[in-house]
Design a protein around this motif. Structure first.
Motif, short mmCIF file in Angstrom:
data_model
loop_
_atom_site.label_atom_id
_atom_site.label_comp_id
_atom_site.label_asym_id
_atom_site.label_seq_id
_atom_site.Cartn_x
_atom_site.Cartn_y
_atom_site.Cartn_z
N PRO A 178 -63.69 -22.67 22.44
CA PRO A 178 -62.87 -23.66 22.02
C PRO A 178 -63.17 -24.05 20.60
CG PRO A 178 -64.81 -24.37 23.20
CD PRO A 178 -64.90 -22.86 23.24
N SER A 179 -62.16 -24.99 19.95
CA SER A 179 -62.07 -25.55 18.74
C SER A 179 -63.38 -25.79 18.31
CB SER A 179 -60.94 -26.50 18.65
OG SER A 179 -60.71 -26.67 17.22
N GLY A 180 -63.73 -25.36 17.14
CA GLY A 180 -64.93 -25.83 16.48
C GLY A 180 -66.20 -25.28 16.92
N CYS A 181 -66.05 -24.32 17.65
CA CYS A 181 -67.50 -23.54 18.44
C CYS A 181 -68.03 -22.66 17.31
CB CYS A 181 -67.06 -22.83 19.59
SG CYS A 181 -66.07 -21.41 19.19
N LYS A 192 -66.20 -19.65 15.69
CA LYS A 192 -65.70 -18.46 15.51
C LYS A 192 -65.05 -18.09 14.22
CE LYS A 192 -61.98 -20.01 18.14
NZ LYS A 192 -62.21 -21.56 18.28
N THR A 193 -64.46 -18.96 13.58
CA THR A 193 -64.00 -18.75 12.09
C THR A 193 -65.19 -18.57 11.24
OG1 THR A 193 -61.97 -19.91 12.51
CG2 THR A 193 -62.70 -19.51 10.27
N THR A 194 -66.38 -19.20 11.34
CA THR A 194 -67.56 -19.32 10.58
C THR A 194 -68.20 -17.77 10.79
OG1 THR A 194 -67.97 -21.53 11.03
CG2 THR A 194 -69.69 -20.25 10.08
N MET A 195 -68.21 -17.34 12.03
CA MET A 195 -68.56 -15.86 12.25
C MET A 195 -67.76 -15.03 11.56
SD MET A 195 -69.68 -14.94 16.16
CE MET A 195 -70.47 -16.74 16.71
P1 ATP Z 1 -61.10 -23.52 15.33
O1 ATP Z 1 -60.57 -22.80 16.47
O2 ATP Z 1 -60.74 -25.03 15.52
O3 ATP Z 1 -60.86 -22.92 13.94
P2 ATP Z 1 -63.88 -22.41 14.96
O4 ATP Z 1 -64.43 -22.01 16.43
O5 ATP Z 1 -63.15 -21.52 14.17
O6 ATP Z 1 -62.80 -23.74 15.39
P3 ATP Z 1 -65.47 -23.06 12.75
O7 ATP Z 1 -64.14 -23.37 11.95
O8 ATP Z 1 -66.11 -21.79 12.65
O9 ATP Z 1 -65.08 -23.22 14.19
O10 ATP Z 1 -66.31 -24.10 12.77
C1 ATP Z 1 -67.34 -24.37 13.21
C2 ATP Z 1 -68.16 -26.09 13.00
O11 ATP Z 1 -68.68 -26.00 11.61
C3 ATP Z 1 -67.14 -26.98 13.25
O12 ATP Z 1 -68.12 -28.05 13.89
C4 ATP Z 1 -66.53 -27.41 11.72
O13 ATP Z 1 -66.21 -28.68 11.82
C5 ATP Z 1 -67.77 -26.89 10.82
N1 ATP Z 1 -67.44 -26.48 9.66
C6 ATP Z 1 -66.38 -25.44 9.37
N2 ATP Z 1 -66.07 -25.11 8.14
C7 ATP Z 1 -67.00 -26.21 7.51
C8 ATP Z 1 -67.05 -26.68 6.30
N3 ATP Z 1 -66.41 -25.79 5.15
N4 ATP Z 1 -67.95 -27.69 5.93
C9 ATP Z 1 -68.45 -28.52 6.82
N5 ATP Z 1 -68.35 -28.26 8.03
C10 ATP Z 1 -67.46 -27.13 8.45
#
Ligand code: ATP
Length: 350
Positions: A39-42, A44-47
């Motif tokens: 789900p959003s915010g889990c 994935k993108t950070t990985m």
């Molecule tokens: P989405 O599908 O919405 O893109 P995601 O699963 O890819 O979500 P990430 O973007 O990896 O999630 O974010 C993971 C967590 O880290 C979230 O709680 C987000 O708010 C936080 N986060 C991501 N980027 C930053 C940043 N540059 N500064 C602070 N917090 C961040």
């Protein structure tokens, strides 16, 4: 094209002291189509960004092709990346956009730049679009240009972050088939991020289901669907009915809000234990309509709504204050009181 596996070992990433990823370990094989879904915010993108070298981990190691790249900048990792929003240069032609991707890597294959760009445009089915500017292309075409640009430097690993999410449903399905075909033809290790579980099931060799910065399960689409490792996975991937309660009657029954359900005898549960069972809608039959081979569990329920799916109906029934989804081969929408049946072989204990 040369390709490489990716190893992620005990990775952690924090933003301003807030944990985004923790204890993430993944082993992505050479030539594999590997999807991060959740789900959003889990996280994935950070990985994905960590693999690309766009985030600095607070702990853990990342290796590409057996080489530790944890401290290497992006340009030394030989990865190609495509983002959700295309990120093409608006005032460059399609050819110039793709040629831009060639600047970053010396590929000595005896071809000149023009030839290589033509080959890449061919690969993404845009051979006759080279002179257009991105604004003269559809969203799907722009994304294919982004793909060609990412592939231009012959990366070891292709990283795709929700590349289809800006497109409409039909185009998404078409382009995901194209991406999969391209990935197979090039045999390139691909890490794909999506929040769309159906897309993940359709396109991947293996899937990592991510929740709250950790990996819940890594398996093939079939295993994730048929044998979810946790309640979260069971509910996130595909439709599922979850019955949660406490074990009674010497481990033979599950008490769910005043009603009871038989527990499969292999569940091996003790009285008082909290257990959740999951059953897929397609594993539940409507008595009198669907063919039933075995019927170890029967539930009396009432039809609330029936959605026509073309080849079936998805029926939402009320049982014991809980909505149960059933996929039935009925040719007319079922209504009124019904008896639901399912086999213990189709029940998963979570
Ligand atoms: P989405 O599908 O919405 O893109 P995601 O699963 O890819 O979500 P990430 O973007 O990896 O999630 O974010 C993971 C967590 O880290 C979230 O709680 C987000 O708010 C936080 N986060 C991501 N980027 C930053 C940043 N540059 N500064 C602070 N917090 C961040």
């Amino acid at each position: 094209m040369k390709t490489a596996g990716v190893e992620v070992d005990d990775l952690a990433v924090a933003y301003d002291g807030v944990t985004a990823l923790e204890g993430v370990s993944l082993s992505i094989e050479e030539g594999e189509f590997f999807t991060l879904v959740g789900p959003s915010g889990c996280g994935k993108t950070t990985m994905l960004r960590s693999i690309a070298g766009l985030e600095t981990p607070s702990a853990g190691r990342i290796a590409i092709d057996g080489r530790d790249v944890t401290d290497d900048p992006t340009e030394d990792r030989n990865v190609g990346m495509v983002f959700q929003n295309y990120a093409l240069f608006p005032h460059m032609s399609v050819r110039e956009n793709v040629a831009y991707g060639l600047q970053f890597h010396d590929v000595d294959d005896g071809r000149d730049e023009d030839e290589r760009v033509s080959k890449l445009l061919d690969l993404v089915d845009l051979a006759s679009f080279g002179d257009r500017e991105p604004t003269q292309l559809s969203g799907g075409q722009q994304q294919r240009v982004a793909l060609a640009r990412a592939l231009a430097p012959e990366p070891d690993v292709l990283l795709l972050d929700e590349p289809l999410s800006a497109l409409d449903a039909q185009l998404r399905e078409e382009l995901r088939v194209q991406i999969k075909n391209l990935q197979q033809a090039l045999d390139i290790t691909t890490v794909y991020v999506t929040h769309d579980q159906a897309e993940a099931l359709a396109i991947s060799d293996r899937i990592a289901v991510v929740q709250d910065g950790t990996v819940e399960q890594v398996a093939t689409p079939e295993s994730v669907y048929r044998d979810p490792a946790s309640r979260f996975v069971a509910e996130f991937v595909g439709d599922n009915n979850v019955f949660a309660g406490k074990v009674t009657e010497g481990g033979s029954q599950l008490a769910v809000d005043g009603a009871t359900l038989p527990l499969p005898n292999w569940a091996d549960a003790r009285d008082g234990e909290s257990v959740a069972l999951s059953v897929r809608p397609e594993s539940i039959s409507l008595e009198g309509i669907d063919t039933v081979t075995t019927d170890e569990t029967t539930l009396d329920a009432t039809v609330r709504t029936a959605e026509f799916l073309g080849d079936a109906y998805r029926v939402h029934c009320l049982w014991n204050d809980q909505t149960i989804a059933v996929k039935t081969a009925a040719t007319e929408p079922p209504a009124g009181d019904v008896t639901l049946r399912f086999d213990s072989d189709d029940v998963h204990v979570l």
